[in-house]
Design a protein around this motif. Structure first.
Motif, PDB file in Angstrom:
ATOM      1  N   ARG A 164     112.990 -13.551  36.724  1.00  0.00           N
ATOM      2  CA  ARG A 164     113.928 -14.886  36.740  1.00  0.00           C
ATOM      3  C   ARG A 164     113.537 -15.594  38.254  1.00  0.00           C
ATOM      4  O   ARG A 164     114.308 -15.178  39.069  1.00  0.00           O
ATOM      5  CB  ARG A 164     115.230 -14.666  36.305  1.00  0.00           C
ATOM      6  N   THR A 165     112.390 -16.196  38.350  1.00  0.00           N
ATOM      7  CA  THR A 165     112.020 -16.653  39.661  1.00  0.00           C
ATOM      8  C   THR A 165     111.835 -18.197  39.197  1.00  0.00           C
ATOM      9  O   THR A 165     111.587 -18.684  38.139  1.00  0.00           O
ATOM     10  CB  THR A 165     110.926 -16.112  39.998  1.00  0.00           C
ATOM     11  N   ALA A 166     111.469 -18.978  40.189  1.00  0.00           N
ATOM     12  CA  ALA A 166     111.177 -20.423  40.171  1.00  0.00           C
ATOM     13  C   ALA A 166     109.815 -20.506  39.589  1.00  0.00           C
ATOM     14  O   ALA A 166     109.468 -21.249  38.760  1.00  0.00           O
ATOM     15  CB  ALA A 166     111.080 -20.870  41.543  1.00  0.00           C
ATOM     16  N   ASP A 189     114.779 -18.710  26.743  1.00  0.00           N
ATOM     17  CA  ASP A 189     115.763 -19.099  27.613  1.00  0.00           C
ATOM     18  C   ASP A 189     115.687 -18.688  29.320  1.00  0.00           C
ATOM     19  O   ASP A 189     115.928 -17.424  29.486  1.00  0.00           O
ATOM     20  CB  ASP A 189     117.291 -18.778  27.381  1.00  0.00           C
ATOM     21  N   TRP A 190     115.130 -19.473  30.475  1.00  0.00           N
ATOM     22  CA  TRP A 190     114.917 -18.933  31.337  1.00  0.00           C
ATOM     23  C   TRP A 190     116.220 -18.168  32.156  1.00  0.00           C
ATOM     24  O   TRP A 190     116.113 -17.364  32.749  1.00  0.00           O
ATOM     25  CB  TRP A 190     114.501 -20.134  32.590  1.00  0.00           C
ATOM     26  N   LYS A 191     117.342 -18.660  31.637  1.00  0.00           N
ATOM     27  CA  LYS A 191     118.404 -17.955  32.481  1.00  0.00           C
ATOM     28  C   LYS A 191     118.730 -16.439  31.731  1.00  0.00           C
ATOM     29  O   LYS A 191     119.361 -15.619  32.490  1.00  0.00           O
ATOM     30  CB  LYS A 191     119.707 -18.626  31.824  1.00  0.00           C
ATOM     31  N   MET A 192     118.044 -16.059  30.704  1.00  0.00           N
ATOM     32  CA  MET A 192     118.164 -14.885  30.128  1.00  0.00           C
ATOM     33  C   MET A 192     117.176 -13.997  30.859  1.00  0.00           C
ATOM     34  O   MET A 192     116.919 -12.591  30.398  1.00  0.00           O
ATOM     35  CB  MET A 192     118.134 -14.882  28.660  1.00  0.00           C
ATOM     36  N   PHE A 193     116.122 -14.351  31.609  1.00  0.00           N
ATOM     37  CA  PHE A 193     115.052 -13.554  32.171  1.00  0.00           C
ATOM     38  C   PHE A 193     115.725 -12.438  32.955  1.00  0.00           C
ATOM     39  O   PHE A 193     116.834 -12.873  33.603  1.00  0.00           O
ATOM     40  CB  PHE A 193     114.052 -14.576  32.856  1.00  0.00           C
ATOM     41  N   VAL A 194     115.162 -11.550  33.464  1.00  0.00           N
ATOM     42  CA  VAL A 194     115.715 -10.427  34.365  1.00  0.00           C
ATOM     43  C   VAL A 194     114.833 -10.020  35.402  1.00  0.00           C
ATOM     44  O   VAL A 194     113.696  -9.796  35.210  1.00  0.00           O
ATOM     45  CB  VAL A 194     116.040  -9.393  33.359  1.00  0.00           C
ATOM     46  N   THR A 195     115.429  -9.879  36.672  1.00  0.00           N
ATOM     47  CA  THR A 195     114.589  -9.416  37.808  1.00  0.00           C
ATOM     48  C   THR A 195     114.447  -8.016  37.662  1.00  0.00           C
ATOM     49  O   THR A 195     115.208  -7.207  36.978  1.00  0.00           O
ATOM     50  CB  THR A 195     115.476  -9.886  39.047  1.00  0.00           C
ATOM     51  N   PRO A 196     113.269  -7.371  38.314  1.00  0.00           N
ATOM     52  CA  PRO A 196     113.143  -6.096  38.175  1.00  0.00           C
ATOM     53  C   PRO A 196     114.494  -5.297  38.848  1.00  0.00           C
ATOM     54  O   PRO A 196     114.736  -4.167  38.423  1.00  0.00           O
ATOM     55  CB  PRO A 196     112.032  -5.944  39.323  1.00  0.00           C
ATOM     56  N   ALA A 197     115.169  -5.956  39.861  1.00  0.00           N
ATOM     57  CA  ALA A 197     116.280  -5.099  40.565  1.00  0.00           C
ATOM     58  C   ALA A 197     117.198  -5.080  39.558  1.00  0.00           C
ATOM     59  O   ALA A 197     118.054  -4.063  39.309  1.00  0.00           O
ATOM     60  CB  ALA A 197     116.625  -5.921  41.698  1.00  0.00           C
ATOM     61  N   GLU A 198     117.753  -6.102  38.826  1.00  0.00           N
ATOM     62  CA  GLU A 198     118.666  -6.027  37.719  1.00  0.00           C
ATOM     63  C   GLU A 198     118.389  -5.002  36.656  1.00  0.00           C
ATOM     64  O   GLU A 198     119.104  -4.268  36.055  1.00  0.00           O
ATOM     65  CB  GLU A 198     118.789  -7.396  37.074  1.00  0.00           C
ATOM     66  N   LEU A 199     116.938  -5.042  36.168  1.00  0.00           N
ATOM     67  CA  LEU A 199     116.528  -4.017  35.134  1.00  0.00           C
ATOM     68  C   LEU A 199     116.527  -2.739  35.741  1.00  0.00           C
ATOM     69  O   LEU A 199     117.024  -1.718  34.808  1.00  0.00           O
ATOM     70  CB  LEU A 199     115.225  -4.444  34.683  1.00  0.00           C
ATOM     71  N   GLY A 200     116.014  -2.430  36.826  1.00  0.00           N
ATOM     72  CA  GLY A 200     116.231  -1.110  37.161  1.00  0.00           C
ATOM     73  C   GLY A 200     117.927  -0.602  37.505  1.00  0.00           C
ATOM     74  O   GLY A 200     118.187   0.596  36.988  1.00  0.00           O
ATOM     75  N   TRP A 225      94.341 -11.012  30.666  1.00  0.00           N
ATOM     76  CA  TRP A 225      95.366 -10.491  31.396  1.00  0.00           C
ATOM     77  C   TRP A 225      95.083  -9.044  32.065  1.00  0.00           C
ATOM     78  O   TRP A 225      94.434  -8.278  31.444  1.00  0.00           O
ATOM     79  CB  TRP A 225      96.705 -10.233  30.497  1.00  0.00           C
ATOM     80  N   ARG A 226      95.401  -8.891  33.341  1.00  0.00           N
ATOM     81  CA  ARG A 226      95.339  -7.660  34.124  1.00  0.00           C
ATOM     82  C   ARG A 226      96.490  -7.325  34.793  1.00  0.00           C
ATOM     83  O   ARG A 226      97.219  -7.928  35.009  1.00  0.00           O
ATOM     84  CB  ARG A 226      94.261  -8.092  35.286  1.00  0.00           C
ATOM     85  N   GLU A 227      96.549  -5.934  35.115  1.00  0.00           N
ATOM     86  CA  GLU A 227      97.525  -5.202  35.863  1.00  0.00           C
ATOM     87  C   GLU A 227      97.307  -5.822  37.314  1.00  0.00           C
ATOM     88  O   GLU A 227      96.368  -5.999  37.880  1.00  0.00           O
ATOM     89  CB  GLU A 227      97.470  -3.823  35.803  1.00  0.00           C
ATOM     90  N   SER A 228      98.487  -6.098  37.900  1.00  0.00           N
ATOM     91  CA  SER A 228      98.443  -6.756  39.393  1.00  0.00           C
ATOM     92  C   SER A 228      99.854  -6.148  39.949  1.00  0.00           C
ATOM     93  O   SER A 228     100.686  -5.359  39.296  1.00  0.00           O
ATOM     94  CB  SER A 228      98.436  -8.039  39.497  1.00  0.00           C
ATOM     95  N   ARG A 229      99.961  -6.411  41.439  1.00  0.00           N
ATOM     96  CA  ARG A 229     101.147  -6.146  41.895  1.00  0.00           C
ATOM     97  C   ARG A 229     102.165  -7.308  41.902  1.00  0.00           C
ATOM     98  O   ARG A 229     103.335  -7.216  42.358  1.00  0.00           O
ATOM     99  CB  ARG A 229     100.871  -5.650  43.466  1.00  0.00           C
ATOM    100  N   ASP A 230     101.804  -8.259  41.547  1.00  0.00           N
ATOM    101  CA  ASP A 230     102.759  -9.661  41.439  1.00  0.00           C
ATOM    102  C   ASP A 230     103.621  -9.710  40.205  1.00  0.00           C
ATOM    103  O   ASP A 230     103.225  -9.944  38.992  1.00  0.00           O
ATOM    104  CB  ASP A 230     101.795 -10.890  41.334  1.00  0.00           C
ATOM    105  N   VAL A 231     104.883  -9.452  40.317  1.00  0.00           N
ATOM    106  CA  VAL A 231     105.684  -9.187  39.362  1.00  0.00           C
ATOM    107  C   VAL A 231     106.636 -10.396  39.223  1.00  0.00           C
ATOM    108  O   VAL A 231     107.639 -10.458  38.649  1.00  0.00           O
ATOM    109  CB  VAL A 231     106.807  -7.973  39.632  1.00  0.00           C
ATOM    110  N   ALA A 232     105.968 -11.606  39.735  1.00  0.00           N
ATOM    111  CA  ALA A 232     106.962 -12.702  39.791  1.00  0.00           C
ATOM    112  C   ALA A 232     107.147 -13.356  38.468  1.00  0.00           C
ATOM    113  O   ALA A 232     108.302 -14.356  38.453  1.00  0.00           O
ATOM    114  CB  ALA A 232     106.592 -13.999  41.009  1.00  0.00           C
ATOM    115  N   VAL A 233     106.291 -13.236  37.699  1.00  0.00           N
ATOM    116  CA  VAL A 233     106.388 -13.891  36.274  1.00  0.00           C
ATOM    117  C   VAL A 233     106.469 -12.782  35.293  1.00  0.00           C
ATOM    118  O   VAL A 233     107.493 -12.284  34.819  1.00  0.00           O
ATOM    119  CB  VAL A 233     105.178 -14.676  36.032  1.00  0.00           C
TER     120      VAL A 233
END
Length: 242
Positions: A164-166, A189-200, A225-233
């Motif tokens: 859940r990011t911009a 529904d963007w409001k239902m997206f979950v951050t990694p911190a919340e999920l953890g 699609w490839r694995e990356s360090r970018d978890v923003a989406v």
């Protein structure tokens, strides 16, 4: 008796309506078709390692695919040797899943229901996957508790979802649904997206310890699609039941 469920009726209807188009690689599920090799390969590598196996062999492991839809991940994991049970509350999508698996000669146990139902029945699996599901449930904590209840002690749970990011609002909501029309409008529904911190944190409360996390990034205009360090989406998580 059916257990109390975290499934949303509106979400079930939404994905049931797409059943006939689910296996069209150019249709509304095209992003999942393109993402699926990465998801299944990432899961297989980590699950095989957790089981002390080489490569991506899942031979004989009992895997539950929660929110399987018409079976994209179920078939991918079955082709790697897993004994897959595909679970979904959307009956029409499951009909498409059964027909496609039969046409491909795959034996997949597709069932209509929820993880709460299987937990109430006392079923246990070597691993549980829930891909692009948790952002569609009524209660994430209850959903994670149900996933933890149906995996054996020491077993693995895998989840993929949207942060859940911009950037996720721009790319996964506005871009994918309204500008590029890669997904039907209203899919997310963007409001239902979950951050990694919340999920953890929610996973820990359910008795699941996160062991790995990776971003899933689109390349070549979304065709790869490839694995990356970018978890923003998009991102994927592995967790072990304590």
């Amino acid at each position: 008796m059916t257990a109390e469920t975290t499934a949303l009726p509106g979400e079930i209807a939404k994905f049931d309506a797409l059943a006939a188009q689910w296996w069209d690689p150019q249709g509304p599920m095209a992003p999942l078709h393109r993402m699926n090799p990465l998801r299944c390969g990432w899961i297989a590598s980590r699950l095989a390692a957790a089981e002390g196996r080489m490569g991506q062999s899942l031979q004989g492991l009992r895997v539950l695919d929660v929110g399987c839809g018409a079976g994209l991940a179920s078939e991918g994991l079955a082709r790697l040797g897993a004994r897959v049970t595909g679970l979904d509350a959307a009956g029409t999508a499951l009909e498409a899943a059964r027909a496609h698996a039969a046409a491909g000669g795959l034996e997949i146990d597709y069932r209509q229901g929820t993880p709460e139902d299987l937990a109430a029945a006392g079923e246990r699996f070597d691993a549980v996957v829930a891909l692009e599901v948790i952002e569609h449930v009524t209660d994430r904590a209850a959903f994670l508790a149900a996933l933890a209840a149906v995996v054996k002690p020491g077993g693995m749970v895998f989840l993929s979802t949207l942060n859940r990011t911009a950037r996720s609002f721009l790319f996964a909501k506005l871009g994918a649904e309204y500008l590029l029309r890669l997904l039907p409008r209203g899919t997310h529904d963007w409001k239902m997206f979950v951050t990694p911190a919340e999920l953890g944190a929610e996973a820990r409360r359910a008795g699941l310890r996160v062991t790995d996390i990776a971003g899933m990034s689109a390349r070549a205009g979304g065709r790869e699609w490839r694995e990356s360090r970018d978890v923003a989406v998009n991102y994927i998580v592995a967790a072990r039941r304590d």
